[in-house]
Design an enzyme around this catalytic site. Structure first.
Site, short mmCIF file in Angstrom:
data_model
loop_
_atom_site.label_atom_id
_atom_site.label_comp_id
_atom_site.label_asym_id
_atom_site.label_seq_id
_atom_site.Cartn_x
_atom_site.Cartn_y
_atom_site.Cartn_z
N ASP A 35 0.81 -1.21 0.00
CA ASP A 35 0.00 0.00 0.00
C ASP A 35 0.84 1.26 0.00
O ASP A 35 2.02 1.22 0.27
CB ASP A 35 -0.86 0.01 1.26
CG ASP A 35 -2.19 -0.64 1.01
OD1 ASP A 35 -2.47 -0.96 -0.15
OD2 ASP A 35 -2.94 -0.84 1.98
N LYS A 57 -3.82 3.24 -3.02
CA LYS A 57 -4.94 4.08 -3.40
C LYS A 57 -4.73 5.41 -2.71
O LYS A 57 -4.73 5.48 -1.49
CB LYS A 57 -6.26 3.47 -2.95
CG LYS A 57 -6.59 2.20 -3.70
CD LYS A 57 -7.87 1.59 -3.20
CE LYS A 57 -7.65 0.96 -1.83
NZ LYS A 57 -8.81 0.37 -1.24
N MET A 169 -8.74 9.04 8.37
CA MET A 169 -9.24 9.44 7.05
C MET A 169 -10.20 10.63 7.17
O MET A 169 -11.19 10.71 6.45
CB MET A 169 -9.98 8.27 6.38
CG MET A 169 -9.11 7.07 6.16
SD MET A 169 -9.99 5.69 5.43
CE MET A 169 -10.95 5.11 6.80
N1 SAH Z 1 -4.87 0.25 8.73
C1 SAH Z 1 -4.38 1.58 9.01
C2 SAH Z 1 -5.38 2.65 8.68
C3 SAH Z 1 -5.75 2.71 7.22
S1 SAH Z 1 -6.84 4.01 6.82
C4 SAH Z 1 -3.94 1.64 10.46
O1 SAH Z 1 -4.21 0.72 11.23
O2 SAH Z 1 -3.27 2.60 10.84
C5 SAH Z 1 -5.74 5.30 6.39
C6 SAH Z 1 -5.77 6.39 7.43
O3 SAH Z 1 -4.96 6.02 8.53
C7 SAH Z 1 -5.22 7.72 7.00
O4 SAH Z 1 -6.16 8.49 6.32
C8 SAH Z 1 -4.85 8.35 8.33
O5 SAH Z 1 -6.00 8.86 8.97
C9 SAH Z 1 -4.40 7.15 9.11
N2 SAH Z 1 -2.94 6.99 9.08
C10 SAH Z 1 -2.25 5.91 8.69
N3 SAH Z 1 -0.92 6.11 8.86
C11 SAH Z 1 -0.79 7.34 9.38
C12 SAH Z 1 0.31 8.12 9.80
N4 SAH Z 1 1.57 7.67 9.72
N5 SAH Z 1 0.07 9.35 10.31
C13 SAH Z 1 -1.17 9.82 10.42
N6 SAH Z 1 -2.24 9.13 10.04
C14 SAH Z 1 -2.07 7.90 9.54
#
Ligand code: SAH
Length: 501
Positions: A35, A57, A169
């Site tokens: 991803d 995406k 998100m």
């Molecule tokens: N599976 C992931 C989340 C996927 S949805 C998890 O467990 O973290 C994607 C969202 O995750 C982004 O829009 C943001 O809100 C958050 N996100 C993921 N990595 C991030 C990071 N390093 N810093 C801030 N937000 C993050």
């Protein structure tokens, strides 16, 4: 053979925040489907020949549909392959991992899930915000901030929750989220934070109240990916922030070593808070040189001295020794010299204590410290890289016979990154590190003439005088040079510089 798929959580971004199980699978995988939000450094651990497929995406561009991705994972596994589906954070936290698992199940593919550290928890921690805290928040709630068109949401129920709210998100709807929570009863003074690129070198945090957070985050230029945290725990950040205090926090550093070695330096830089970009500028090639080394090894008894000038030189020598059915005992009775502490340590790993390690790590100094041990009938074996500097050989051969055996070449790697990509990386970087003159030559070969003026504007860090001399050939002056010509010395001078900055 039956294939298998693993849905692996890659953690929130910091290279160290992946599980051991996840890392081991990355090393074994035949196919990795990854991803956008994963730390791309993990891909360097994939084995040679592993197929790497980007299935990212962005918030706007959907390059592959979710159905296509799910199918692809299943199809690759059905071909008998070990498939790692590498997903940001935890695979089941808003990652649509559930859909992928259902597809695998439907296709009859065996699969496992390897949980990851979710950004929802780790991102707050790295911002200095404990997601729960005794007497302050006794629960936390992770909520999607993405609202499907026409979706109705029970904002009142959310506003009434007393625990910490974490929205993922949510950046496009930040204002809307804040407004709905306030209208449904949450105090506009509730502390709130936006954490952008959490746990990475680019981490930035905006803190305000619920009513002020949107303006604050926009003023700080924070977009996606971000976490939105709402609750009293946010106040603890003023006491508990640690990540931004690391000496190289917020700096992007280009590392130009050979691929295998790059990761060790990068790891150390990341510990100091830097974001690293590896542009492997040298590749160790020992292909055509094997025969000469084999001959020298056959003749080893005839030598009184052996001089190693790099870790690679040591590795290649001992591999060849072992291939000849010999081991370190073949060096008994010889005087062994190492050019510096890294080479000395590599020898020690092979059970050899170097007799001579000069105080300063240049060829001239090796020669100076060897000379007292040399007689007219001494014979020196010097297995080393093609194109190495002449000084050592010239100085020693005035006194006795010296056999230089070229055992490898520090060559320009077949580029994964082409010149345009390398220049793009260079433009975004703050610091560029050089650990040998061949990394200088090859990096400049890669970026070309047009890259040199861009490089000039960066903080250039050189490991020592020989490397600096090479830079000067291209009209570049290193901003910093290590006092001790080692990786530790390099890191040290960067740290000292960050302290005065
Ligand atoms: N599976 C992931 C989340 C996927 S949805 C998890 O467990 O973290 C994607 C969202 O995750 C982004 O829009 C943001 O809100 C958050 N996100 C993921 N990595 C991030 C990071 N390093 N810093 C801030 N937000 C993050």
């Amino acid at each position: 053979m039956k294939g298998k798929a693993y849905l692996v959580g890659a953690g929130p971004g910091d290279y160290g925040l992946i599980t051991i199980k996840g890392m081991e699978l990355i090393k074994k995988a035949d196919v990795i489907i990854y991803d956008r939000l994963i730390n791309s450094g993990y891909l360097l651990s994939a084995r040679k020949g592993c197929e790497l497929i980007y299935a990212g995406k962005g918030p706007k561009n959907h390059e592959m549909t979710q159905e296509e991705i799910s199918r692809l994972i299943a199809d690759k596994a059905l071909e008998g392959k070990l498939v790692v589906r590498l997903k940001g954070g935890d695979p089941y936290v808003f990652g649509r991992g559930g859909e992928e698992a259902l597809q695998l199940r439907e296709s009859g593919v065996e699969f496992e899930v390897v949980p990851g550290i979710t950004s929802a928890v780790a991102g707050l921690a790295y911002a200095g915000i404990p997601i729960t805290h005794r007497g302050v928040a006794d629960s936390f709630h992770v909520i999607t901030g993405h609202l499907a068109a026409g979706e109705r949401r029970d904002w009142r129920a959310l506003a009434e929750l007393k625990g910490t709210l974490v929205f993922l998100m949510g950046m496009e709807n930040l204002g809307h989220i804040a407004k709905e929570l306030i209208q449904n009863g949450k105090s506009p003074d509730t502390p709130a934070a936006v954490i952008n690129w959490a746990t990475t070198g680019r981490q930035k945090v905006a803190v305000s109240t619920l009513s002020g957070i949107e303006a604050e985050a926009r003023a700080a230029g924070l977009g996606s990916p971000s976490l939105i945290a709402v609750g009293e725990v946010v106040e603890l950040r003023s006491e508990l922030a640690f990540f931004e205090k690391l000496p190289l926090h917020g700096k992007r550093v280009i590392v130009t070593r050979s691929r295998g070695q790059a990761s060790a330096l990068s790891g150390r830089l990341r510990e100091m808070g830097a974001e690293t970009v590896e542009i492997p500028a040298i590749e160790i090639v020992n292909e055509p040189f094997g025969e000469a080394l084999e001959k020298a090894i056959k003749d080893l008894r005839g030598y009184t001295h052996i001089v190693f000038t790099s870790v690679n030189g040591v590795d290649i020598f001992f591999e060849s020794l072992s291939a000849a059915g010999l081991d370190s005992r073949s060096l008994s009775g010889m005087t062994v010299a190492a050019i510096g502490p890294a080479t000395e340590a590599a020898l020690k790993d092979r059970g050899i204590r170097a007799d001579i390690v000069p105080a300063e790590y240049t060829g001239e100094n090796v020669a100076a410290s060897l000379l007292p041990t040399i007689r007219r009938d001494s014979r020196v074996l010097l297995p080393r890289a093609k194109g190495a500097r002449r000084e050592l050989v010239e100085l020693l051969s005035r006194e006795c016979r010296v056999d230089e055996v070229v055992t490898y070449e520090a060559a320009m790697p077949k580029q994964e990154k082409d010149s345009a990509q390398a220049i793009a990386e260079l433009e975004k970087a703050d610091i560029v590190t050089f650990t040998s003159s061949s990394t200088v030559r090859n990096f400049i070969g890669l970026i070309g003439e047009e890259g040199i003026p861009i490089l000039k504007e960066k903080l250039i860090v050189s490991i020592g005088p020989i490397t600096s001399m090479e830079l000067e050939k291209y009209g570049l002056k290193p901003s910093l040079q290590a006092a001790e010509y080692t990786i530790d010395g390099l890191l040290d001078v960067m740290k000292k510089n960050a302290e005065v900055e």
